[in-house]
Design a protein around this motif. Structure first.
Motif, short mmCIF file in Angstrom:
data_model
loop_
_atom_site.label_atom_id
_atom_site.label_comp_id
_atom_site.label_asym_id
_atom_site.label_seq_id
_atom_site.Cartn_x
_atom_site.Cartn_y
_atom_site.Cartn_z
N ALA A 85 0.87 -1.18 0.00
CA ALA A 85 0.00 0.00 0.00
C ALA A 85 0.90 1.23 0.00
N ASN A 86 1.18 1.74 -1.17
CA ASN A 86 2.12 2.83 -1.37
C ASN A 86 1.45 4.19 -1.14
N HIS A 87 2.26 5.22 -1.11
CA HIS A 87 1.82 6.62 -0.96
C HIS A 87 1.14 6.86 0.38
N GLN A 88 1.62 6.20 1.41
CA GLN A 88 1.07 6.40 2.75
C GLN A 88 1.36 7.80 3.28
N ASP A 89 2.30 8.51 2.65
CA ASP A 89 2.66 9.86 3.09
C ASP A 89 1.70 10.92 2.56
N LYS A 90 0.78 10.56 1.67
CA LYS A 90 -0.16 11.54 1.12
C LYS A 90 -1.34 11.72 2.08
N PRO A 91 -1.90 12.94 2.13
CA PRO A 91 -3.01 13.21 3.05
C PRO A 91 -4.23 12.32 2.79
N ALA A 92 -4.49 11.96 1.54
CA ALA A 92 -5.68 11.15 1.21
C ALA A 92 -5.46 9.65 1.36
N ALA A 93 -4.29 9.26 1.86
CA ALA A 93 -3.96 7.83 1.96
C ALA A 93 -4.92 7.11 2.91
#
Length: 147
Positions: free
Chosen positions: A133-141
């Motif tokens: 589950a990539n992009h965990q650093d994005k606010p919408a994650a």
């Protein structure tokens, strides 16, 4: 102290033969466009994160670890390429499925369908799967539970 010819001394100290071969494993890396497959593999290969371009078609990277080498076939995730994924499954010993955890509901549903299709494919259904589950650093994650 070495009392032989200099080259013999050097050979005795430094040339103990080639290192033992590391086992190699063939993996396939799939996921929708923009999920982060190329970035993941570039990071694992210690390549610069700059100038990363989305994969069109496929690419192969050898990812070296201390005790093994992973030969990873990264398959492009564009709509018109996904229908060809199964042509590259043969010989795979494991699957990395990269998911953009901050994607839209529609893209998440498409990713879910592609994952289920891969899990049911005869050449992959018995293999180990890593679902990242990539992009965990994005606010919408989404959280792992939501994914």
């Amino acid at each position: 102290v070495c009392f032989t010819l200099p080259w013999q001394c050097f050979r005795a100290l430094c040339c103990k033969g080639p290192p033992p071969p590391r086992p190699e494993y063939d993996l396939v890396c799939i996921g929708l466009s923009g999920s982060g497959k190329t970035s993941l593999l570039s990071q694992l290969c210690s390549e610069s994160p700059e100038n990363i371009v989305s994969t069109t078609g496929f690419s192969i990277k050898a990812v070296p670890f201390q005790n093994a080498i992973l030969n990873v076939k990264e398959l492009g995730g564009a709509d018109n390429i996904r229908k060809y994924w199964s042509r590259y499954y043969q010989g795979s010993q494991g699957v990395i499925f990269v998911l953009d955890s901050a994607s839209s509901e529609d893209d998440l549903e498409t990713a879910r369908n592609e994952l289920h299709s891969a899990l049911q494919h005869p050449q992959l259904c018995t293999l180990p799967f890593l679902i990242l589950a990539n992009h965990q650093d994005k606010p919408a994650a989404r959280s792992v539970q939501e994914v």
